[in-house]
Design an enzyme around this catalytic site. Structure first.
Site, PDB file in Angstrom:
ATOM      1  N   CYS A 113       0.825  -1.225   0.000  1.00 31.46           N
ATOM      2  CA  CYS A 113       0.000   0.000   0.000  1.00 31.46           C
ATOM      3  C   CYS A 113       0.855   1.269   0.000  1.00 31.46           C
ATOM      4  CB  CYS A 113      -0.918   0.011   1.205  1.00 31.46           C
ATOM      5  SG  CYS A 113      -1.953  -1.443   1.307  1.00 31.46           S
ATOM      6  N   HIS A 252      -2.845   6.985   3.457  1.00 28.59           N
ATOM      7  CA  HIS A 252      -3.363   5.766   2.824  1.00 28.59           C
ATOM      8  C   HIS A 252      -4.670   5.401   3.533  1.00 28.59           C
ATOM      9  CE1 HIS A 252      -4.036   1.759   1.635  1.00 28.59           C
ATOM     10  NE2 HIS A 252      -3.540   1.203   2.718  1.00 28.59           N
ATOM     11  N   ASN A 282     -10.290   0.076   1.112  1.00 28.96           N
ATOM     12  CA  ASN A 282      -8.825   0.140   0.979  1.00 28.96           C
ATOM     13  C   ASN A 282      -8.435  -0.318  -0.425  1.00 28.96           C
ATOM     14  OD1 ASN A 282      -6.078  -0.328   1.026  1.00 28.96           O
ATOM     15  ND2 ASN A 282      -6.069  -1.404   2.992  1.00 28.96           N
TER      16      ASN A 282
HETATM   17  O1  UT7 Z   1      -3.539  -1.280   3.867  1.00 30.63           O
HETATM   18  C1  UT7 Z   1      -2.798  -1.792   4.918  1.00 30.63           C
HETATM   19  C2  UT7 Z   1      -3.280  -3.115   5.299  1.00 30.63           C
HETATM   20  N1  UT7 Z   1      -4.358  -3.269   6.203  1.00 30.63           N
HETATM   21  C3  UT7 Z   1      -4.678  -2.565   7.301  1.00 30.63           C
HETATM   22  O2  UT7 Z   1      -4.241  -1.494   7.543  1.00 30.63           O
HETATM   23  C4  UT7 Z   1      -5.621  -3.198   8.264  1.00 30.63           C
HETATM   24  C5  UT7 Z   1      -5.182  -2.979   9.679  1.00 30.63           C
HETATM   25  N2  UT7 Z   1      -6.045  -3.676  10.628  1.00 30.63           N
HETATM   26  C6  UT7 Z   1      -7.339  -3.380  10.858  1.00 30.63           C
HETATM   27  O3  UT7 Z   1      -7.847  -2.454  10.262  1.00 30.63           O
HETATM   28  C7  UT7 Z   1      -8.105  -4.157  11.896  1.00 30.63           C
HETATM   29  O4  UT7 Z   1      -7.235  -5.035  12.574  1.00 30.63           O
HETATM   30  C8  UT7 Z   1      -9.296  -4.979  11.291  1.00 30.63           C
HETATM   31  C9  UT7 Z   1     -10.364  -4.025  10.812  1.00 30.63           C
HETATM   32  C10 UT7 Z   1      -8.798  -5.839  10.141  1.00 30.63           C
HETATM   33  C11 UT7 Z   1      -9.897  -5.914  12.345  1.00 30.63           C
HETATM   34  O5  UT7 Z   1     -10.355  -5.160  13.448  1.00 30.63           O
HETATM   35  P1  UT7 Z   1     -10.115  -5.699  14.924  1.00 30.63           P
HETATM   36  O6  UT7 Z   1     -10.805  -4.762  15.836  1.00 30.63           O
HETATM   37  O7  UT7 Z   1      -8.648  -5.917  15.101  1.00 30.63           O
HETATM   38  O8  UT7 Z   1     -10.919  -7.055  14.916  1.00 30.63           O
HETATM   39  P2  UT7 Z   1     -10.396  -8.523  15.249  1.00 30.63           P
HETATM   40  O9  UT7 Z   1      -9.700  -9.086  14.059  1.00 30.63           O
HETATM   41  O10 UT7 Z   1      -9.670  -8.525  16.575  1.00 30.63           O
HETATM   42  O11 UT7 Z   1     -11.766  -9.271  15.460  1.00 30.63           O
HETATM   43  C12 UT7 Z   1     -12.663  -8.929  16.536  1.00 30.63           C
HETATM   44  C13 UT7 Z   1     -13.910  -9.751  16.382  1.00 30.63           C
HETATM   45  C14 UT7 Z   1     -13.640 -11.247  16.187  1.00 30.63           C
HETATM   46  O12 UT7 Z   1     -14.691 -11.942  16.819  1.00 30.63           O
HETATM   47  P3  UT7 Z   1     -14.476 -12.628  18.262  1.00 30.63           P
HETATM   48  O13 UT7 Z   1     -13.341 -13.592  18.073  1.00 30.63           O
HETATM   49  O14 UT7 Z   1     -14.120 -11.495  19.188  1.00 30.63           O
HETATM   50  O15 UT7 Z   1     -15.783 -13.271  18.536  1.00 30.63           O
HETATM   51  C15 UT7 Z   1     -13.760 -11.450  14.698  1.00 30.63           C
HETATM   52  O16 UT7 Z   1     -14.147 -12.771  14.358  1.00 30.63           O
HETATM   53  O17 UT7 Z   1     -14.620  -9.338  15.203  1.00 30.63           O
HETATM   54  C16 UT7 Z   1     -14.860 -10.478  14.362  1.00 30.63           C
HETATM   55  N3  UT7 Z   1     -14.826 -10.019  12.973  1.00 30.63           N
HETATM   56  C17 UT7 Z   1     -15.919  -9.651  12.309  1.00 30.63           C
HETATM   57  N4  UT7 Z   1     -17.214  -9.615  12.659  1.00 30.63           N
HETATM   58  C18 UT7 Z   1     -18.083  -9.188  11.744  1.00 30.63           C
HETATM   59  C19 UT7 Z   1     -13.730  -9.865  12.174  1.00 30.63           C
HETATM   60  N5  UT7 Z   1     -14.119  -9.409  10.961  1.00 30.63           N
HETATM   61  C20 UT7 Z   1     -15.471  -9.277  11.034  1.00 30.63           C
HETATM   62  C21 UT7 Z   1     -16.434  -8.832  10.116  1.00 30.63           C
HETATM   63  N6  UT7 Z   1     -17.727  -8.808  10.498  1.00 30.63           N
HETATM   64  N7  UT7 Z   1     -16.111  -8.434   8.866  1.00 30.63           N
END
Ligand code: UT7
Length: 325
Positions: A113, A252, A282
């Site tokens: 990115c 970004h 993104n």
């Molecule tokens: O361009 C550069 C590359 N990418 C980035 O910059 C992304 C950087 N990271 C992020 O933006 C965040 O880490 C995410 C948006 C990807 C994830 O957010 P998070 O707050 O870190 O969520 P998590 O992965 O810790 O998941 C929390 C919960 C989980 O459920 P449990 O285990 O707590 O029950 C996931 O299964 O949210 C759940 N979850 C979702 N639920 C509904 C993860 N994705 C989803 C979804 N819809 N799409």
């Protein structure tokens, strides 16, 4: 020799997928996506439309605005993680042919990115040292092709699109690229990568593997929130400027929460950062030129304004620039 950005242009695929539509194929909700990322929709390239096709449309728009013909181009750099061909030939060569740009060098650059900021840096250095007059710099992605549509942790985040910029050298005037910071931390390579066919075999038929994106979102998030304030400080130090001198920060567009956290660390109001992630999600290397184009069309960019571009992504990489518009 001073280098400046003459114009920008974009290609945004027509097909728009709202969070609600996405929630019909994967276990997610509009509420979760908006509250965790700020994303409301994404655009997806049409069947058969390649990264080079998006590049060509974006490039033609930027070239028309700058009054540059294909034969005027000396250099084409395409920053992409989703090239037409994996490996070779470069997408830049396909673009060069489709544009009919007969007098230029063309190559791709891989920096995730951060690709557009890396490519700007490379192209502006090439121009500044008097080796060329006009460069076409592109950030373009068809991420939908490498998205795992069954992985709700990543598929909700990504979109397709392309942004092009014409960089030109002029004989006199103020420098328009005031500061650059590029960096990498390859120890984070495993946090964001494309799963590929087994690479250790050299002489045995390997089963075909569909390339798919994998991300450890939490690690990338932490990296971004840490690196953004460091880049800001280094960029300002490099050119002896203060944050108050900067009209806009164009980050970004990865996650609105990353920008909010970085703004808080810098003690800046969020409004100083331009954000359009709600519409496009993104788009990796395309997100900054798409944002610049939108700001230009809205009349937010005035000639002479200082703008700061900030990117981070796979590698892990980071890159920032202060530009005079
Ligand atoms: O361009 C550069 C590359 N990418 C980035 O910059 C992304 C950087 N990271 C992020 O933006 C965040 O880490 C995410 C948006 C990807 C994830 O957010 P998070 O707050 O870190 O969520 P998590 O992965 O810790 O998941 C929390 C919960 C989980 O459920 P449990 O285990 O707590 O029950 C996931 O299964 O949210 C759940 N979850 C979702 N639920 C509904 C993860 N994705 C989803 C979804 N819809 N799409």
């Amino acid at each position: 020799m001073p280098v400046y950005m003459q114009s920008v242009g974009v290609d945004i695929p027509e097909r728009r997928i709202s969070n609600d539509e996405l929630a019909t194929i994967v276990d997610t909700t509009d509420e979760w996506i908006r509250s965790h990322t700020g994303i409301g929709s994404r655009h997806i390239a049409a069947d058969g439309s390649l990264t080079s096709d998006l590049c060509v449309t974006a490039a033609r728009k930027a070239m028309a605005k700058a009054g540059i013909a294909a034969d005027d181009l000396d250099l084409i750099v395409v920053a992409t993680a989703t090239p037409d061909y994996f490996g070779f030939p470069s997408t830049a060569c396909i673009v060069q042919d489709k544009l009919g740009a007969r007098n230029c060098a063309a190559f791709d650059l891989t920096a995730g990115c951060s690709g557009f900021v890396y490519a700007l840096n490379v192209a502006s250095g090439y121009l500044e040292t008097n080796r060329a007059k006009h460069a076409l710099v592109l950030g373009a992605e068809t991420l939908s092709r490498i998205t795992n549509w069954e992985d709700r942790g990543t598929c909700v985040l990504l979109g397709d699109g392309a942004g092009a910029a014409i960089l030109s050298r002029r004989d006199e005037g103020e420098a328009a690229v005031l500061a650059n910071v590029l960096g990498a931390d390859g120890s984070g390579a495993g946090d964001l990568y494309m799963i590929q066919a087994e690479r250790t075999k050299t002489f045995s038929p390997a089963p075909p593997v569909v390339p798919l994106l994998y991300m450890n979102g939490r690690n990338v998030y932490n990296f971004a929130v840490k690196i953004i304030p460091q880049m800001v400080q280094r960029l300002l130090e490099n050119c002896g400027r203060k944050l108050d001198d900067i009209a806009w920060i164009v980050p970004h567009q990865a996650n609105a929460r990353i920008i909010q956290a970085a703004a808080k660390r810098l003690g800046l109001p969020e409004e100083r950062f331009y954000m359009n992630i709600e519409e496009y999600a993104n788009t990796s290397s395309a997100s900054i030129p798409i944002a610049l184009n939108e700001m230009d069309e809205k009349g937010l960019l005035k000639r002479g304004d200082l703008i700061m571009l900030l990117a981070f992504g796979a590698g892990l990489t980071y890159g920032g620039t202060i530009l005079r518009w």
